[in-house]
Design a protein around this motif. Sequence first.
Motif, PDB file in Angstrom:
ATOM      1  N   ASP A  71     -35.048 -21.705  42.386  1.00  0.00           N
ATOM      2  CA  ASP A  71     -35.332 -23.107  41.664  1.00  0.00           C
ATOM      3  C   ASP A  71     -34.898 -24.329  42.502  1.00  0.00           C
ATOM      4  N   VAL A  72     -33.660 -23.964  43.471  1.00  0.00           N
ATOM      5  CA  VAL A  72     -33.223 -24.886  44.498  1.00  0.00           C
ATOM      6  C   VAL A  72     -32.792 -23.850  45.431  1.00  0.00           C
ATOM      7  N   ILE A  73     -32.624 -24.574  46.948  1.00  0.00           N
ATOM      8  CA  ILE A  73     -32.217 -24.045  48.052  1.00  0.00           C
ATOM      9  C   ILE A  73     -31.247 -24.794  48.424  1.00  0.00           C
ATOM     10  N   ILE A  74     -30.129 -24.279  48.921  1.00  0.00           N
ATOM     11  CA  ILE A  74     -28.895 -25.133  49.676  1.00  0.00           C
ATOM     12  C   ILE A  74     -28.970 -24.093  51.161  1.00  0.00           C
ATOM     13  N   SER A  75     -29.138 -24.988  52.242  1.00  0.00           N
ATOM     14  CA  SER A  75     -29.000 -24.161  53.431  1.00  0.00           C
ATOM     15  C   SER A  75     -28.153 -24.973  54.578  1.00  0.00           C
ATOM     16  N   ASP A  76     -27.624 -24.229  55.158  1.00  0.00           N
ATOM     17  CA  ASP A  76     -26.818 -24.584  56.425  1.00  0.00           C
ATOM     18  C   ASP A  76     -27.981 -24.943  57.620  1.00  0.00           C
ATOM     19  N   VAL A  77     -27.415 -25.679  58.526  1.00  0.00           N
ATOM     20  CA  VAL A  77     -28.575 -25.671  59.765  1.00  0.00           C
ATOM     21  C   VAL A  77     -28.132 -24.767  60.787  1.00  0.00           C
ATOM     22  N   LEU A  78     -26.923 -24.771  61.436  1.00  0.00           N
ATOM     23  CA  LEU A  78     -26.332 -24.022  62.446  1.00  0.00           C
ATOM     24  C   LEU A  78     -25.948 -22.452  61.799  1.00  0.00           C
ATOM     25  N   MET A  79     -27.147 -21.497  62.243  1.00  0.00           N
ATOM     26  CA  MET A  79     -26.941 -20.229  61.822  1.00  0.00           C
ATOM     27  C   MET A  79     -27.696 -19.331  62.888  1.00  0.00           C
ATOM     28  N   PRO A  80     -27.388 -18.034  62.972  1.00  0.00           N
ATOM     29  CA  PRO A  80     -27.907 -17.087  63.834  1.00  0.00           C
ATOM     30  C   PRO A  80     -29.285 -16.763  63.373  1.00  0.00           C
ATOM     31  N   GLU A  81     -30.114 -15.860  64.396  1.00  0.00           N
ATOM     32  CA  GLU A  81     -31.416 -15.391  63.791  1.00  0.00           C
ATOM     33  C   GLU A  81     -32.461 -16.631  63.789  1.00  0.00           C
ATOM     34  N   MET A  82     -32.207 -17.633  62.659  1.00  0.00           N
ATOM     35  CA  MET A  82     -33.256 -18.671  62.446  1.00  0.00           C
ATOM     36  C   MET A  82     -32.429 -19.722  61.649  1.00  0.00           C
ATOM     37  N   ASP A  83     -32.560 -20.876  62.661  1.00  0.00           N
ATOM     38  CA  ASP A  83     -31.673 -22.074  62.267  1.00  0.00           C
ATOM     39  C   ASP A  83     -32.326 -22.858  60.874  1.00  0.00           C
ATOM     40  N   GLY A  84     -31.580 -23.723  60.295  1.00  0.00           N
ATOM     41  CA  GLY A  84     -31.822 -24.298  58.740  1.00  0.00           C
ATOM     42  C   GLY A  84     -32.909 -24.973  59.000  1.00  0.00           C
ATOM     43  N   TYR A  85     -33.390 -25.822  60.153  1.00  0.00           N
ATOM     44  CA  TYR A  85     -34.500 -26.646  60.421  1.00  0.00           C
ATOM     45  C   TYR A  85     -35.915 -25.457  60.463  1.00  0.00           C
ATOM     46  N   GLU A  86     -35.599 -24.489  61.090  1.00  0.00           N
ATOM     47  CA  GLU A  86     -36.860 -23.526  61.132  1.00  0.00           C
ATOM     48  C   GLU A  86     -37.140 -22.834  59.763  1.00  0.00           C
ATOM     49  N   PHE A  87     -35.975 -22.789  59.166  1.00  0.00           N
ATOM     50  CA  PHE A  87     -35.798 -21.958  57.910  1.00  0.00           C
ATOM     51  C   PHE A  87     -36.817 -22.848  56.859  1.00  0.00           C
ATOM     52  N   CYS A  88     -36.167 -24.365  56.819  1.00  0.00           N
ATOM     53  CA  CYS A  88     -36.782 -25.198  56.018  1.00  0.00           C
ATOM     54  C   CYS A  88     -38.352 -25.453  56.196  1.00  0.00           C
ATOM     55  N   SER A  89     -38.713 -25.357  57.512  1.00  0.00           N
ATOM     56  CA  SER A  89     -40.015 -25.680  57.916  1.00  0.00           C
ATOM     57  C   SER A  89     -40.778 -24.370  57.260  1.00  0.00           C
ATOM     58  N   LYS A  90     -40.424 -23.317  57.546  1.00  0.00           N
ATOM     59  CA  LYS A  90     -41.291 -22.093  57.007  1.00  0.00           C
ATOM     60  C   LYS A  90     -41.160 -22.117  55.523  1.00  0.00           C
ATOM     61  N   ILE A  91     -40.160 -22.517  54.756  1.00  0.00           N
ATOM     62  CA  ILE A  91     -40.384 -22.554  53.341  1.00  0.00           C
ATOM     63  C   ILE A  91     -41.224 -23.509  53.028  1.00  0.00           C
ATOM     64  N   ARG A  92     -41.315 -24.662  53.462  1.00  0.00           N
ATOM     65  CA  ARG A  92     -42.431 -25.628  53.008  1.00  0.00           C
ATOM     66  C   ARG A  92     -43.549 -25.059  53.534  1.00  0.00           C
ATOM     67  N   ALA A  93     -43.807 -24.340  54.608  1.00  0.00           N
ATOM     68  CA  ALA A  93     -45.280 -23.747  54.763  1.00  0.00           C
ATOM     69  C   ALA A  93     -45.857 -22.858  53.728  1.00  0.00           C
ATOM     70  N   LEU A  94     -44.992 -22.361  53.005  1.00  0.00           N
ATOM     71  CA  LEU A  94     -45.496 -21.379  51.835  1.00  0.00           C
ATOM     72  C   LEU A  94     -45.909 -22.198  50.647  1.00  0.00           C
ATOM     73  N   PRO A  95     -47.020 -21.879  49.845  1.00  0.00           N
ATOM     74  CA  PRO A  95     -47.544 -22.477  48.915  1.00  0.00           C
ATOM     75  C   PRO A  95     -46.295 -22.467  47.685  1.00  0.00           C
ATOM     76  N   GLU A  96     -45.499 -21.470  47.526  1.00  0.00           N
ATOM     77  CA  GLU A  96     -44.653 -21.572  46.615  1.00  0.00           C
ATOM     78  C   GLU A  96     -43.579 -22.054  46.813  1.00  0.00           C
ATOM     79  N   GLY A  97     -43.155 -22.495  48.151  1.00  0.00           N
ATOM     80  CA  GLY A  97     -42.153 -23.289  48.602  1.00  0.00           C
ATOM     81  C   GLY A  97     -42.316 -24.827  48.788  1.00  0.00           C
TER      82      GLY A  97
END
Length: 137
Positions: free
Chosen positions: A47-73
């Motif tokens: 129902d809610v997401i809490i995300s850091d920014v500085l992370m390995p693999e995929m940073d928080g900005y990219e993660f957030c953008s990918k979540i927003r690109a999903l209809p359910e996100g």
Amino acid sequence: MKKILVVDDDPFIQKLVSGLLSKDGHQIERANDGTEGLAKFKTFKPDVIISDVLMPEMDGYEFCSKIRALPEGRNIPLLMLTSLESVDQKIKGFEAGADDYIVKPFEPREFLARVAILIKRSDVAKQTSGAEKVSGK
């Protein structure tokens, strides 16, 4: 009780945030980076997401953008919790789709208040959306 996904590569922050949110009555799922967070988002359906920014693999900005690109996100409240405190970093977070941005270290009561208001706004939006569907608008 809401389902909250905590995405952070720091085990201490994961434990701290999860503990605060659990004590507040929420169900928590954790992920260590954006890639794992994306996978858990699809199965946990938070129902809610809490995300850091500085992370390995995929940073928080990219993660957030990918979540927003999903209809359910698109409408899931997303709060960035990070040590990056410049105005440019905050703006970058909002441009990626974050609803709120808190800088570490943080005050636990303020953190919980911000999460609560994101939940409240989300619940109101869902109620409004449901009413529009019922009325045919």
